[in-house]
Write a protein that holds these residues in place. Structure first.
Motif, short mmCIF file in Angstrom:
data_model
loop_
_atom_site.label_atom_id
_atom_site.label_comp_id
_atom_site.label_asym_id
_atom_site.label_seq_id
_atom_site.Cartn_x
_atom_site.Cartn_y
_atom_site.Cartn_z
N GLU A 99 0.82 -1.21 0.00
CA GLU A 99 0.00 0.00 0.00
C GLU A 99 0.86 1.26 0.00
O GLU A 99 0.62 2.19 -0.75
CB GLU A 99 -0.91 -0.01 1.22
CG GLU A 99 -1.88 1.18 1.25
CD GLU A 99 -2.82 1.12 2.44
OE1 GLU A 99 -3.57 2.07 2.65
OE2 GLU A 99 -2.80 0.09 3.15
N LYS A 100 1.87 1.30 0.87
CA LYS A 100 2.75 2.47 0.93
C LYS A 100 4.19 2.00 0.76
O LYS A 100 4.94 1.87 1.72
CB LYS A 100 2.59 3.20 2.26
CG LYS A 100 1.25 3.90 2.41
CD LYS A 100 1.19 4.68 3.71
CE LYS A 100 -0.14 5.42 3.83
NZ LYS A 100 -0.23 6.18 5.10
N ASN A 141 6.06 12.87 -5.88
CA ASN A 141 6.41 11.47 -6.22
C ASN A 141 6.83 11.33 -7.68
O ASN A 141 6.30 10.49 -8.41
CB ASN A 141 5.24 10.54 -5.92
CG ASN A 141 4.01 10.87 -6.75
OD1 ASN A 141 3.86 11.99 -7.25
ND2 ASN A 141 3.11 9.92 -6.91
N ASN A 159 8.91 9.27 -1.36
CA ASN A 159 7.95 8.95 -2.41
C ASN A 159 8.56 9.04 -3.81
O ASN A 159 7.88 8.71 -4.79
CB ASN A 159 6.75 9.90 -2.33
CG ASN A 159 5.97 9.73 -1.05
OD1 ASN A 159 5.58 8.62 -0.71
ND2 ASN A 159 5.76 10.81 -0.31
#
Length: 834
Positions: free
Chosen positions: A345-346, A417, A465
């Motif tokens: 997810e992250k 990102n 990110n």
């Protein structure tokens, strides 16, 4: 203090459920009736004595409640007034008479009719009752004083201390209680118990109001202070406007931008502090410019804006296939990388490093990854960077200070990102200004780059990110700690057929468009492209190939333009003015005519590039002398070498001269390669008998080892077997096969050790037309990385000892012969025995 039932009555009345209100006895309450069932109940009550039973429903959102969804205790009320409104609703004013409890409910003609039991109580007075009444009266007066919603005179006049039940109902009806708490009071029939419960509720409500009043006092003082500051700020604005320094709305805009930028707490506080400093500075001061630039950079960096990442593997696969041909394992690794990002997810920011020779598509692969993931792409070239401040920025104390390149790239990307391409990371160097590669250690560590601190911004910035992709030609110039933070993916180069497909799919269409030609004006046949690949380029990538293709297109473009008519001034909108000068008039007259008559212009024909005519466009072949044309020669061996621009072949020559055992090496050989030559010589001496040489042959000769292209430095141990083969050939006078190439490290005992860069070396051998290669046995496991076309077109021999190499590489196998048959021009030297 005692209350006892005096009587109990039962009544049958129309029943109306009401919402969000509890009606107490002795209270006058207006409300609006709109539901059809309630209207019918009201009409029935008006027709039969004007009494109705009102009970609150549990859930106010239910339009038609059932009997079990209505509280069983309610109020018998008299209808004082009912007025029908234009919208069909009825406004009703009722007066509560007494409490009632439902015994049974029936549904008649679309409304409820309830049988209700009411009770009357007789109260015996006493000191305790008087004290309770006095307490409630005093509390209620205090409550009214603290509350801002009730009129003091009206409420004090409404309470009746002589009737405890009515007093409790009056107070309970005017308290700011919830529907459930008021219903609880309504359901207490005993007046003394009800009054006691009201006293408890008054204590709680008074305490709440006192807390509210304390908080309101604090807020009021803060508001007065804020109003004072606002007044003074407005006055400052007016003064500065009169002084001609402009309005301060600029600072309001900056403040608004800071509040909406999404900065973390420390960055936000830093920005607001800098803004307050800026407001107090004279606008024309140098420090004001520094502060304003700092705030502009803080606001320009993306803090919360992010690209929505595409995690569709099929889409990514299509992008990679359409942008690049070949590189199957590289594409597979990129898809695996994207697959993991879809499952996590992250995911933490990852760092990939593409290592390979120039022109194999490292930078374009990074662009394709950005396109496949839907991210912004920015490229940061690190070639020649030798200042740490290029990465971390300069302190604001320096004149002309700026953030580092990473923060500048983040501003350019506009999102937090992006894909950042760190191009040529192996070309960084260091000097007295610091080591930029050491500054990159924090940037490229997913565990640390969440709090990257640029010297200029002086606040932590999250780089976790960002997808970092580095490119390099070699790894050995990258410091070890920096290599450890990156996942290295090697791009070795392309085979002949891969280059052909790349040229057909990408290079030819790109050059066609870039040179303004059309498909009906020029055509490349496969044979022409192959001839161009083999005869005019010899590289791991396709950069020179694209350049040569462009050369062909430019020559065709020139022929096309030469055959076209020239544009004339008559076709222009503004006519050429006639000059009074005769000379100028002649020039205008000449310019108005075509320079070359139509019949004299060459006719353009569609150009077709084939293997036979490619030299007409590009001249003689640059690489005509290939390895396949070489003859078997004594002392000359073809070796395979690895360079920064891919694999290559390296010829090693050995000559035997008169002397006293000296070994000479030329060709700008490094220390390791010179040591390999000495190790090869020691092996040959140990095999003198097998080569048909006297034991002391080295005492009468000098051996000269030369590797051509002397301007290029050469080093590494992988030329060991090549040197040993050349020396053995020269001493035994047996030619070395010209169609065989080799690579491998040699030990003193003749063992062949594994080498690196096998794929690049075999691709180079394939490019140069070599049909056989001798490789170390321990490198056989690396065949999995070799393209099938190379394995198919080349015969590969894997050997473990130098004796096997000589059997394969020499034209004939050495046969030992008596020492006296070997002749030397030098005089024999007496053997010295120890």
């Amino acid at each position: 203090m005692l209350a006892s039932k005096e009587r109990t009555d039962t009544k049958r009345l129309p029943m109306m459920p009401i919402r969000d209100v509890v009606i107490f006895p002795h209270m006058m309450t207006p409300f609006v009736v709109g539901r059809e069932s309630s209207v019918r109940a009201l009409e029935e009550a008006n027709a039969t004595g004007k009494q109705i039973f009102l009970a609150t429903q549990h859930d106010a959102s239910i339009d038609e409640p059932r009997p079990d969804e209505i509280f069983t205790v309610g109020t018998v009320a008299n209808i004082v007034q009912s007025l029908k409104q234009p919208d069909g609703n009825i406004k009703v004013l009722v007066e509560g008479v007494e409490r009632g409890k439902v015994i049974s409910v029936s549904d008649e003609d679309g409304f409820f009719r309830a049988v209700v039991k009411t009770s009357a109580f007789r109260i015996e007075g006493g000191p305790q009752l008087d004290a309770l009444v006095s307490r409630v009266t005093t509390q209620f007066e205090q409550y009214v004083k603290l509350s801002q919603n009730l009129n003091y005179e009206t409420m004090v006049a409404a309470i009746r201390p002589d009737d405890p039940g009515k007093l409790a109902d009056t107070v309970g009806a005017n308290l700011q209680l919830t529907i459930e708490e008021k219903q609880e009071l309504l359901e207490i029939f005993d007046p003394i118990d009800r009054l006691t419960r009201v006293a408890e509720m008054l204590d709680i409500e008074i305490e709440k109001l006192q807390v509210d009043r304390t908080i309101q006092g604090r807020v009021k003082r803060q508001m007065e202070r804020a109003q004072k500051e606002y007044y003074l700020n407005e006055k400052i604005k007016a003064i500065q406007k009169e002084l001609g320094r402009g309005e301060k709305s600029e600072y309001d805009e900056l403040k608004k931008k800071i509040e909406t930028a999404g900065m973390p707490k420390d960055a936000f506080e830093k920005a607001m502090s800098e803004l307050r400093r800026l407001e107090n500075m004279p606008p024309m001061s140098a420090e004001s410019t520094v502060s304003r630039n700092y705030l502009d950079w803080l606001l320009a960096v993306p803090w919360k804006k992010a690209s929505k990442e595409i995690r569709d593997l099929n889409f990514a696969k299509d992008i990679l296939e359409s942008d690049h041909y070949g590189l199957d394992k590289i594409k597979e690794r990129i898809l695996e990388f994207l697959a993991v990002r879809r499952l996590v997810e992250k995911p933490k920011g990852s760092i990939l490093c593409f290592v390979g020779p120039p022109g194999v598509g490292k930078t374009s692969l990074g662009m394709s990854i950005a396109k496949a993931t839907g991210r912004e792409f920015v490229r940061l070239s690190l070639g020649g960077v030798r200042d740490e401040a290029e990465i971390r920025g300069h302190r604001r104390t320096y004149i002309g200070a700026l953030p580092g390149q990473l923060i500048q790239m983040m501003k350019k990307a506009g999102t937090k990102n992006p894909v950042i391409m760190l191009d040529e990371i192996d070309k960084m160097s260091m000097d007295f200004r610091g080591d930029p590669s050491a500054a990159l250690l924090e940037v490229l560590d997913p565990a640390q780059n969440t709090s990257f601190q640029d010297h200029y911004l002086d606040v932590e910035y999250d780089l976790s990110n960002v997808l970092f992709i580095a490119t390099a030609n070699v790894l050995h110039t990258i410091p070890g700690p920096l290599q450890d933070r990156m996942e290295v993916i090697r791009l070795s180069g392309y085979t002949e057929l891969e280059k052909l497909e790349i040229a057909k799919r990408f290079l030819v269409p790109k050059q066609l468009e870039g040179n303004g030609l059309k498909t009906d004006q020029i055509e490349f046949e496969d044979s022409g492209l192959l001839a161009l690949i083999n005869g005019y380029t010899r590289e791991a990538g396709v950069r020179n190939l694209e350049r040569e293709v462009g050369n062909v297109f430019r020559k065709v473009a020139r022929s096309l333009v030469m055959s076209m008519p020239m544009d004339t001034p008559a076709e222009e909108e503004k006519p050429v003015k006639k000059s009074k000068s005769k000379k100028k008039a002649e020039i205008v007259d000449i310019a108005s005519k075509e320079a070359v008559p139509a019949e004299a212009r060459p006719e353009f024909k569609k150009a077709t590039v084939t293997a036979e005519n490619v030299h007409e466009f590009l001249g003689p072949e640059k690489y005509r002398d290939t390895v396949t044309e070489r003859k078997n020669e004594i002392g000359s061996t073809t070796g395979l070498a690895w360079t920064e621009v891919g694999g290559s072949i390296l010829t090693t020559e050995v000559s035997i001269l008169e002397g006293r055992g000296k070994l000479t090496t030329t060709g700008k050989l490094g220390d390791v390669m010179q040591e390999s030559a000495q190790a090869a010589m020691s092996y040959v001496r140990s095999r003198a008998h097998q080569l048909g040489l006297p034991r002391d042959f080295y005492r009468h000769i000098d051996i000269h080892v030369h590797v051509p292209e002397g301007a290029i430095p050469k080093d590494g141990p992988s030329a060991g077997i090549t040197l040993a083969t050349s020396i053995s050939s020269a001493l035994a006078k047996i030619p070395v096969r010209g169609d065989v190439a080799m690579t491998g490290e040699i030990t003193l005992r003749g063992k062949v050790l594994p080498i690196g860069g096998l794929k690049e070396k075999l691709l180079a051998a394939h490019r140069f037309g070599i049909t056989e290669a001798i490789l170390p046995k321990d490198n056989e496991k690396d065949l999995v990385d070799i393209p099938d076309i190379v394995k198919k077109n080349m015969k590969l021999h894997f050997v473990a000892h130098m004796d096997e190499v000589l059997k394969l590489a020499l034209e004939s196998e050495p046969v030992g012969i008596p020492p006296h048959t070997i002749e030397y021009s030098a005089k024999p030297v007496e053997d010295i025995r120890h």
